[in-house]
Design a protein around this motif. Structure first.
Motif, PDB file in Angstrom:
ATOM      1  N   ILE A 153      22.828  18.044 -52.764  1.00 55.15           N
ATOM      2  CA  ILE A 153      24.103  18.264 -52.069  1.00 55.15           C
ATOM      3  C   ILE A 153      23.890  19.095 -50.805  1.00 55.15           C
ATOM      4  N   LEU A 154      23.137  20.189 -50.945  1.00 58.71           N
ATOM      5  CA  LEU A 154      22.943  21.103 -49.817  1.00 58.71           C
ATOM      6  C   LEU A 154      22.159  20.460 -48.682  1.00 58.71           C
ATOM      7  N   LEU A 155      21.190  19.622 -49.014  1.00 56.67           N
ATOM      8  CA  LEU A 155      20.350  18.998 -47.987  1.00 56.67           C
ATOM      9  C   LEU A 155      20.819  17.580 -47.655  1.00 56.67           C
ATOM     10  N   GLY A 156      21.183  16.827 -48.668  1.00 57.58           N
ATOM     11  CA  GLY A 156      21.580  15.442 -48.441  1.00 57.58           C
ATOM     12  C   GLY A 156      22.950  15.295 -47.815  1.00 57.58           C
ATOM     13  N   GLY A 157      23.854  16.255 -48.072  1.00 52.14           N
ATOM     14  CA  GLY A 157      25.189  16.184 -47.459  1.00 52.14           C
ATOM     15  C   GLY A 157      25.132  16.214 -45.943  1.00 52.14           C
ATOM     16  N   PRO A 158      24.504  17.231 -45.351  1.00 51.64           N
ATOM     17  CA  PRO A 158      24.359  17.235 -43.892  1.00 51.64           C
ATOM     18  C   PRO A 158      23.586  16.027 -43.366  1.00 51.64           C
ATOM     19  N   LEU A 159      22.577  15.574 -44.109  1.00 47.01           N
ATOM     20  CA  LEU A 159      21.814  14.405 -43.666  1.00 47.01           C
ATOM     21  C   LEU A 159      22.699  13.164 -43.612  1.00 47.01           C
ATOM     22  N   ALA A 160      23.544  12.982 -44.629  1.00 45.85           N
ATOM     23  CA  ALA A 160      24.462  11.842 -44.630  1.00 45.85           C
ATOM     24  C   ALA A 160      25.433  11.923 -43.459  1.00 45.85           C
ATOM     25  N   LEU A 188      11.349  19.500 -57.327  1.00 45.06           N
ATOM     26  CA  LEU A 188      11.025  18.802 -56.075  1.00 45.06           C
ATOM     27  C   LEU A 188      10.899  17.298 -56.299  1.00 45.06           C
ATOM     28  N   ALA A 189      10.244  16.910 -57.391  1.00 45.70           N
ATOM     29  CA  ALA A 189      10.088  15.480 -57.680  1.00 45.70           C
ATOM     30  C   ALA A 189      11.441  14.823 -57.910  1.00 45.70           C
ATOM     31  N   GLN A 190      12.309  15.478 -58.675  1.00 41.16           N
ATOM     32  CA  GLN A 190      13.636  14.918 -58.935  1.00 41.16           C
ATOM     33  C   GLN A 190      14.460  14.845 -57.652  1.00 41.16           C
ATOM     34  N   THR A 191      14.377  15.858 -56.829  1.00 39.00           N
ATOM     35  CA  THR A 191      15.119  15.850 -55.571  1.00 39.00           C
ATOM     36  C   THR A 191      14.654  14.716 -54.675  1.00 39.00           C
ATOM     37  N   PHE A 192      13.349  14.484 -54.631  1.00 42.98           N
ATOM     38  CA  PHE A 192      12.787  13.432 -53.788  1.00 42.98           C
ATOM     39  C   PHE A 192      13.346  12.062 -54.167  1.00 42.98           C
ATOM     40  N   VAL A 193      13.404  11.765 -55.462  1.00 43.86           N
ATOM     41  CA  VAL A 193      13.824  10.430 -55.882  1.00 43.86           C
ATOM     42  C   VAL A 193      15.346  10.285 -55.936  1.00 43.86           C
ATOM     43  N   ALA A 194      16.081  11.401 -56.079  1.00 47.05           N
ATOM     44  CA  ALA A 194      17.523  11.310 -56.286  1.00 47.05           C
ATOM     45  C   ALA A 194      18.341  11.474 -55.010  1.00 47.05           C
ATOM     46  N   MET A 195      17.804  12.155 -54.006  1.00 47.89           N
ATOM     47  CA  MET A 195      18.601  12.427 -52.813  1.00 47.89           C
ATOM     48  C   MET A 195      19.151  11.171 -52.131  1.00 47.89           C
ATOM     49  N   PRO A 196      18.385  10.069 -52.036  1.00 47.87           N
ATOM     50  CA  PRO A 196      18.950   8.890 -51.387  1.00 47.87           C
ATOM     51  C   PRO A 196      20.228   8.372 -52.044  1.00 47.87           C
ATOM     52  N   PHE A 197      20.384   8.561 -53.343  1.00 45.72           N
ATOM     53  CA  PHE A 197      21.597   8.110 -54.013  1.00 45.72           C
ATOM     54  C   PHE A 197      22.816   8.852 -53.482  1.00 45.72           C
ATOM     55  N   LEU A 198      22.676  10.158 -53.293  1.00 49.00           N
ATOM     56  CA  LEU A 198      23.786  10.922 -52.739  1.00 49.00           C
ATOM     57  C   LEU A 198      24.010  10.584 -51.274  1.00 49.00           C
ATOM     58  N   VAL A 199      22.933  10.430 -50.506  1.00 46.44           N
ATOM     59  CA  VAL A 199      23.062  10.132 -49.078  1.00 46.44           C
ATOM     60  C   VAL A 199      23.761   8.801 -48.866  1.00 46.44           C
ATOM     61  N   VAL A 200      23.383   7.778 -49.627  1.00 44.57           N
ATOM     62  CA  VAL A 200      23.994   6.455 -49.474  1.00 44.57           C
ATOM     63  C   VAL A 200      25.483   6.501 -49.804  1.00 44.57           C
ATOM     64  N   SER A 201      25.837   7.145 -50.920  1.00 46.30           N
ATOM     65  CA  SER A 201      27.250   7.226 -51.313  1.00 46.30           C
ATOM     66  C   SER A 201      28.073   7.989 -50.288  1.00 46.30           C
ATOM     67  N   LEU A 202      27.554   9.124 -49.838  1.00 48.94           N
ATOM     68  CA  LEU A 202      28.311   9.962 -48.915  1.00 48.94           C
ATOM     69  C   LEU A 202      28.375   9.347 -47.527  1.00 48.94           C
ATOM     70  N   GLU A 203      27.300   8.723 -47.070  1.00 44.76           N
ATOM     71  CA  GLU A 203      27.331   8.073 -45.769  1.00 44.76           C
ATOM     72  C   GLU A 203      28.345   6.934 -45.752  1.00 44.76           C
ATOM     73  N   GLY A 204      28.393   6.152 -46.842  1.00 43.73           N
ATOM     74  CA  GLY A 204      29.390   5.087 -46.933  1.00 43.73           C
ATOM     75  C   GLY A 204      30.810   5.630 -46.900  1.00 43.73           C
ATOM     76  N   ALA A 205      31.038   6.747 -47.593  1.00 42.81           N
ATOM     77  CA  ALA A 205      32.374   7.355 -47.582  1.00 42.81           C
ATOM     78  C   ALA A 205      32.737   7.857 -46.189  1.00 42.81           C
ATOM     79  N   LEU A 206      31.780   8.437 -45.499  1.00 44.71           N
ATOM     80  CA  LEU A 206      32.036   8.936 -44.142  1.00 44.71           C
ATOM     81  C   LEU A 206      32.367   7.786 -43.186  1.00 44.71           C
ATOM     82  N   ARG A 207      31.662   6.682 -43.323  1.00 40.01           N
ATOM     83  CA  ARG A 207      31.932   5.544 -42.444  1.00 40.01           C
ATOM     84  C   ARG A 207      33.291   4.917 -42.756  1.00 40.01           C
TER      85      ARG A 207
END
Length: 283
Positions: free
Chosen positions: A86-93, A157-176
């Protein structure tokens, strides 16, 4: 006043039921066949676990020291990894959805890499970056005496690496989908970008954020490949439930099935009770 105006109106619940029925009627009948097959592809393997489970030993298998330690570690690391997402992927999205800079398409492709890469490749990438001889890992070891691999931090770190794209994709779609008109109105009224983002943008995309958070948390719970490659399989330190299932599969099939069912139940509870209602098409 027309006759239509005088006619009694159906209660809101009945109107909603009628609209839902209309949507069902509009669905092509042939679509039910592949839909049922798709559901069976997902449900039947889980049913196989239920059939093969040793229900008499289930309490003993699920309350063993190793099982409880793995469950606790899985929940703790998944929660920590989700917060990082959330903290890193939110701003990225937000940057991917609203940014105006060249190369965003390439940047998005890199962000989505963990979705298509085998998790073990992600684990190797982390190992050669943060490992004892890695670019970052060697600096941490020489400068601070810190080693990351085969620790609980490595699991996160391993979990964050594999899971962050799921949050980024969902949040980026919502923003668009939300567009920028409300933010533009807030800006014309004198709101700063930070205030606009906090008071306007975040409430608009909250369902997408919640959906992405749930998906990221569920993905963290099920992470295996990157974790075992980068963090190892040490009980109480890096041994999460998926890793314990893998270990039990070699020695005790009943224990592996019991732990697998535990993972299934936890994942269903997370998705069913934490996912926003509007992401399921319910209005």
């Amino acid at each position: 006043m027309s006759v239509t105006d005088d006619a009694p109106q159906a209660p809101p619940t009945e109107r909603k039921r009628d609209r839902r029925h209309e949507r069902d009627v509009a669905l092509p009948r042939w679509m039910w066949v592949p839909a049922v097959v798709a559901f069976l592809v997902i449900a039947l393997p889980v049913a196989g676990l239920l059939i093969e489970a040793d229900w008499a030993r289930m309490p003993e298998l699920l309350t063993s020291e190793a099982a409880l330690a793995a469950l606790r570690l899985s929940l703790e690391t998944a929660a920590a990894s989700t917060v990082l997402c959330i903290l890193l992927g939110g701003p990225l999205a937000a940057v991917l959805a609203r940014g105006r800079m060249p190369g965003l398409r390439t940047l998005r492709s890199v962000v989505l890499l963990p979705l298509v890469l085998p998790p073990v490749v992600g684990g190797l990438a982390l190992l050669y970056l943060v490992g004892a001889r890695g670019l970052v890992g060697e600096a941490l070891r020489l400068g601070f005496g810190v080693t990351v691999p085969f620790t609980t931090v490595a699991v996160i770190l391993a979990q964050t690496f594999v899971a962050m794209p799921f949050l980024v994709v969902s949040l980026e779609g919502a923003l668009r989908t939300a567009g920028e008109r409300y933010e533009a109105v807030a800006a014309t009224l004198g709101a700063s970008p930070a205030l606009t983002f906090r008071r306007v943008t975040v409430p608009l995309v909250l369902p997408g954020l919640m959906s992405g958070t749930v998906l990221a948390f569920a993905r963290c719970l099920g992470e295996f490949g990157a974790t075992i490659t980068f963090a190892g399989n040490l009980q109480g330190t890096t041994q999460t439930l998926p890793l314990l299932v893998y270990l039990q599969r070699e020695t005790d099939d009943a224990g592996a099935i019991a732990l697998s069912l535990l993972l299934v139940v936890v994942a269903i509870l997370v998705i069913a009770f934490a996912r926003p209602r509007n992401t399921e098409g319910i209005r």
